[in-house]
Motif scaffolding. Structure first.
Motif, PDB file in Angstrom:
ATOM      1  N   GLU A  89       0.806  -1.226   0.000  1.00  0.00           N
ATOM      2  CA  GLU A  89       0.000   0.000   0.000  1.00  0.00           C
ATOM      3  C   GLU A  89       0.835   1.270   0.000  1.00  0.00           C
ATOM      4  OE1 GLU A  89      -0.258  -2.623   2.099  1.00  0.00           O
ATOM      5  OE2 GLU A  89      -0.772  -1.950   4.147  1.00  0.00           O
ATOM      6  N   ASP A  90       2.145   1.156   0.107  1.00  0.00           N
ATOM      7  CA  ASP A  90       3.026   2.319  -0.035  1.00  0.00           C
ATOM      8  C   ASP A  90       3.305   2.630  -1.504  1.00  0.00           C
ATOM      9  OD1 ASP A  90       4.929   1.146   2.797  1.00  0.00           O
ATOM     10  OD2 ASP A  90       3.379   2.704   2.761  1.00  0.00           O
ATOM     11  N   THR A  91       2.854   1.784  -2.401  1.00  0.00           N
ATOM     12  CA  THR A  91       3.050   2.010  -3.829  1.00  0.00           C
ATOM     13  C   THR A  91       2.358   3.295  -4.259  1.00  0.00           C
ATOM     14  OG1 THR A  91       3.253  -0.352  -4.335  1.00  0.00           O
ATOM     15  CG2 THR A  91       2.565   1.108  -6.142  1.00  0.00           C
ATOM     16  N   ALA A  92       3.133   4.194  -4.862  1.00  0.00           N
ATOM     17  CA  ALA A  92       2.609   5.505  -5.268  1.00  0.00           C
ATOM     18  C   ALA A  92       3.713   6.286  -5.960  1.00  0.00           C
ATOM     19  CB  ALA A  92       2.117   6.285  -4.053  1.00  0.00           C
ATOM     20  N   VAL A  93       3.327   7.397  -6.541  1.00  0.00           N
ATOM     21  CA  VAL A  93       4.307   8.398  -6.970  1.00  0.00           C
ATOM     22  C   VAL A  93       4.543   9.329  -5.780  1.00  0.00           C
ATOM     23  CG1 VAL A  93       4.848  10.265  -8.556  1.00  0.00           C
ATOM     24  CG2 VAL A  93       3.563   8.269  -9.371  1.00  0.00           C
ATOM     25  N   TYR A  94       5.796   9.504  -5.436  1.00  0.00           N
ATOM     26  CA  TYR A  94       6.170  10.326  -4.282  1.00  0.00           C
ATOM     27  C   TYR A  94       6.700  11.672  -4.773  1.00  0.00           C
ATOM     28  CZ  TYR A  94       5.495   6.505  -1.041  1.00  0.00           C
ATOM     29  OH  TYR A  94       4.931   5.518  -0.282  1.00  0.00           O
ATOM     30  N   TYR A  95       6.168  12.740  -4.175  1.00  0.00           N
ATOM     31  CA  TYR A  95       6.519  14.104  -4.562  1.00  0.00           C
ATOM     32  C   TYR A  95       7.129  14.846  -3.377  1.00  0.00           C
ATOM     33  CZ  TYR A  95       3.179  13.278  -8.368  1.00  0.00           C
ATOM     34  OH  TYR A  95       2.508  12.765  -9.449  1.00  0.00           O
ATOM     35  N   CYS A  96       8.163  15.606  -3.617  1.00  0.00           N
ATOM     36  CA  CYS A  96       8.626  16.509  -2.575  1.00  0.00           C
ATOM     37  C   CYS A  96       8.014  17.886  -2.805  1.00  0.00           C
ATOM     38  CB  CYS A  96      10.148  16.574  -2.504  1.00  0.00           C
ATOM     39  SG  CYS A  96      10.965  17.362  -3.877  1.00  0.00           S
ATOM     40  N   CYS A  97       7.866  18.596  -1.714  1.00  0.00           N
ATOM     41  CA  CYS A  97       7.198  19.898  -1.731  1.00  0.00           C
ATOM     42  C   CYS A  97       7.919  20.839  -0.789  1.00  0.00           C
ATOM     43  CB  CYS A  97       5.747  19.727  -1.304  1.00  0.00           C
ATOM     44  SG  CYS A  97       4.839  21.265  -1.130  1.00  0.00           S
ATOM     45  N   ALA A  98       8.153  22.058  -1.248  1.00  0.00           N
ATOM     46  CA  ALA A  98       8.741  23.111  -0.430  1.00  0.00           C
ATOM     47  C   ALA A  98       7.678  24.161  -0.162  1.00  0.00           C
ATOM     48  CB  ALA A  98       9.935  23.736  -1.146  1.00  0.00           C
ATOM     49  N   ARG A  99       7.578  24.586   1.078  1.00  0.00           N
ATOM     50  CA  ARG A  99       6.565  25.581   1.432  1.00  0.00           C
ATOM     51  C   ARG A  99       7.169  26.693   2.295  1.00  0.00           C
ATOM     52  NH1 ARG A  99       3.669  26.677   5.789  1.00  0.00           N
ATOM     53  NH2 ARG A  99       4.312  24.762   6.851  1.00  0.00           N
ATOM     54  N   TRP A 100       6.849  27.942   1.911  1.00  0.00           N
ATOM     55  CA  TRP A 100       7.225  29.112   2.727  1.00  0.00           C
ATOM     56  C   TRP A 100       6.058  30.074   2.687  1.00  0.00           C
ATOM     57  CZ3 TRP A 100      10.070  34.013   1.118  1.00  0.00           C
ATOM     58  CH2 TRP A 100      10.439  34.752   2.254  1.00  0.00           C
ATOM     59  N   GLY A 101       5.306  30.142   3.765  1.00  0.00           N
ATOM     60  CA  GLY A 101       4.089  30.930   3.767  1.00  0.00           C
ATOM     61  C   GLY A 101       3.099  30.343   2.778  1.00  0.00           C
ATOM     62  N   THR A 102       2.687  31.145   1.804  1.00  0.00           N
ATOM     63  CA  THR A 102       1.739  30.678   0.792  1.00  0.00           C
ATOM     64  C   THR A 102       2.427  30.252  -0.504  1.00  0.00           C
ATOM     65  OG1 THR A 102       1.390  32.931   0.033  1.00  0.00           O
ATOM     66  CG2 THR A 102      -0.124  32.103   1.703  1.00  0.00           C
ATOM     67  N   THR A 103       3.738  30.196  -0.486  1.00  0.00           N
ATOM     68  CA  THR A 103       4.510  29.796  -1.666  1.00  0.00           C
ATOM     69  C   THR A 103       4.824  28.313  -1.601  1.00  0.00           C
ATOM     70  OG1 THR A 103       5.534  31.981  -1.850  1.00  0.00           O
ATOM     71  CG2 THR A 103       6.621  30.158  -2.986  1.00  0.00           C
ATOM     72  N   TYR A 104       4.441  27.598  -2.647  1.00  0.00           N
ATOM     73  CA  TYR A 104       4.691  26.160  -2.735  1.00  0.00           C
ATOM     74  C   TYR A 104       5.467  25.856  -4.014  1.00  0.00           C
ATOM     75  CZ  TYR A 104       1.186  25.239   0.902  1.00  0.00           C
ATOM     76  OH  TYR A 104       0.489  25.195   2.072  1.00  0.00           O
ATOM     77  N   TRP A 106       6.852  22.254  -6.190  1.00  0.00           N
ATOM     78  CA  TRP A 106       6.680  20.811  -6.275  1.00  0.00           C
ATOM     79  C   TRP A 106       7.723  20.190  -7.202  1.00  0.00           C
ATOM     80  CZ3 TRP A 106       3.080  18.201  -3.435  1.00  0.00           C
ATOM     81  CH2 TRP A 106       2.075  18.958  -2.832  1.00  0.00           C
ATOM     82  N   GLY A 107       8.117  18.981  -6.861  1.00  0.00           N
ATOM     83  CA  GLY A 107       8.937  18.201  -7.766  1.00  0.00           C
ATOM     84  C   GLY A 107       8.064  17.454  -8.762  1.00  0.00           C
ATOM     85  N   GLN A 108       8.721  16.711  -9.658  1.00  0.00           N
ATOM     86  CA  GLN A 108       7.999  16.012 -10.718  1.00  0.00           C
ATOM     87  C   GLN A 108       7.551  14.617 -10.285  1.00  0.00           C
ATOM     88  OE1 GLN A 108      11.233  16.027 -10.457  1.00  0.00           O
ATOM     89  NE2 GLN A 108      11.794  13.880 -10.776  1.00  0.00           N
ATOM     90  N   GLY A 109       8.069  14.137  -9.167  1.00  0.00           N
ATOM     91  CA  GLY A 109       7.650  12.860  -8.624  1.00  0.00           C
ATOM     92  C   GLY A 109       8.578  11.719  -8.993  1.00  0.00           C
ATOM     93  N   THR A 110       8.606  10.710  -8.127  1.00  0.00           N
ATOM     94  CA  THR A 110       9.364   9.489  -8.391  1.00  0.00           C
ATOM     95  C   THR A 110       8.488   8.298  -7.997  1.00  0.00           C
ATOM     96  OG1 THR A 110      11.464   8.329  -8.017  1.00  0.00           O
ATOM     97  CG2 THR A 110      10.525   9.473  -6.122  1.00  0.00           C
ATOM     98  N   GLN A 111       8.464   7.283  -8.861  1.00  0.00           N
ATOM     99  CA  GLN A 111       7.598   6.138  -8.641  1.00  0.00           C
ATOM    100  C   GLN A 111       8.221   5.169  -7.654  1.00  0.00           C
ATOM    101  OE1 GLN A 111       4.426   5.258 -10.085  1.00  0.00           O
ATOM    102  NE2 GLN A 111       4.549   3.639  -8.534  1.00  0.00           N
ATOM    103  N   VAL A 112       7.431   4.758  -6.679  1.00  0.00           N
ATOM    104  CA  VAL A 112       7.817   3.694  -5.751  1.00  0.00           C
ATOM    105  C   VAL A 112       6.807   2.560  -5.900  1.00  0.00           C
ATOM    106  CG1 VAL A 112       8.045   3.013  -3.337  1.00  0.00           C
ATOM    107  CG2 VAL A 112       8.947   5.224  -4.113  1.00  0.00           C
ATOM    108  N   THR A 113       7.299   1.383  -6.197  1.00  0.00           N
ATOM    109  CA  THR A 113       6.439   0.213  -6.344  1.00  0.00           C
ATOM    110  C   THR A 113       6.895  -0.865  -5.366  1.00  0.00           C
ATOM    111  OG1 THR A 113       6.083   0.690  -8.688  1.00  0.00           O
ATOM    112  CG2 THR A 113       5.557  -1.527  -7.933  1.00  0.00           C
ATOM    113  N   VAL A 114       5.976  -1.295  -4.516  1.00  0.00           N
ATOM    114  CA  VAL A 114       6.273  -2.335  -3.530  1.00  0.00           C
ATOM    115  C   VAL A 114       5.553  -3.605  -3.972  1.00  0.00           C
ATOM    116  CG1 VAL A 114       6.203  -3.031  -1.121  1.00  0.00           C
ATOM    117  CG2 VAL A 114       6.432  -0.594  -1.735  1.00  0.00           C
ATOM    118  N   SER A 115       6.343  -4.578  -4.384  1.00  0.00           N
ATOM    119  CA  SER A 115       5.762  -5.806  -4.921  1.00  0.00           C
ATOM    120  C   SER A 115       6.784  -6.932  -4.850  1.00  0.00           C
ATOM    121  CB  SER A 115       5.323  -5.595  -6.369  1.00  0.00           C
ATOM    122  OG  SER A 115       4.859  -6.811  -6.925  1.00  0.00           O
ATOM    123  N   SER A 116       6.283  -8.139  -4.666  1.00  0.00           N
ATOM    124  CA  SER A 116       7.160  -9.300  -4.688  1.00  0.00           C
ATOM    125  C   SER A 116       7.190  -9.932  -6.082  1.00  0.00           C
ATOM    126  CB  SER A 116       6.693 -10.328  -3.652  1.00  0.00           C
ATOM    127  OG  SER A 116       5.334 -10.655  -3.857  1.00  0.00           O
TER     128      SER A 116
END
Length: 116
Positions: A89-104, A106-116
């Motif tokens: 259930e951790d499988t997702a696209v993970y994004y980093c985000c920077a926030r300062w006040g109302t300024t955000y 975003w990164g483009q994301g990196t895929q994480v897939t948890v599977s056997s």
């Protein structure tokens, strides 16, 4: 220009570990609170973890508490997410985000897939 570049995603088996990185440029990284979000297919983007600008305070979603660790290195303008004991259930696209006040930013994301 502002850039947030995630790396470290990939395929990992359940119970394994992965470390995501987010390299920042184009803004004063040490001023910004940083976060990791994720979005699974068909679901809304959700907040995973946050860290204050100083790095002294962190917060986590209940679903990852005790398994994930957020950190930052202001000297390297980089944020990290250490993911341990991962679950399918951790499988997702993970994004980093920077926030300062109302300024955000975003990164483009990196895929994480948890599977056997």
């Amino acid at each position: 220009q502002v850039q947030l570049v995630e790396s470290g995603g990939g395929l990992v088996q359940p119970g394994g570990s992965l470390r995501l990185s987010c390299a920042a440029s184009g803004f004063t990284f040490s001023w910004y609170a940083m976060s990791w979000y994720r979005q699974a297919p068909g679901k809304e983007r959700e907040l995973v973890a946050t860290i204050t600008s100083s790095g002294r305070t962190t917060n986590y979603a209940d679903s990852v508490k005790g398994r994930f660790t957020i950190s930052r290195d202001n000297a390297k303008n980089t944020e990290y997410l250490q993911m341990n004991s991962v679950k399918p259930e951790d499988t997702a696209v993970y994004y980093c985000c920077a926030r300062w006040g109302t300024t955000y930013y975003w990164g483009q994301g990196t895929q994480v897939t948890v599977s056997s």
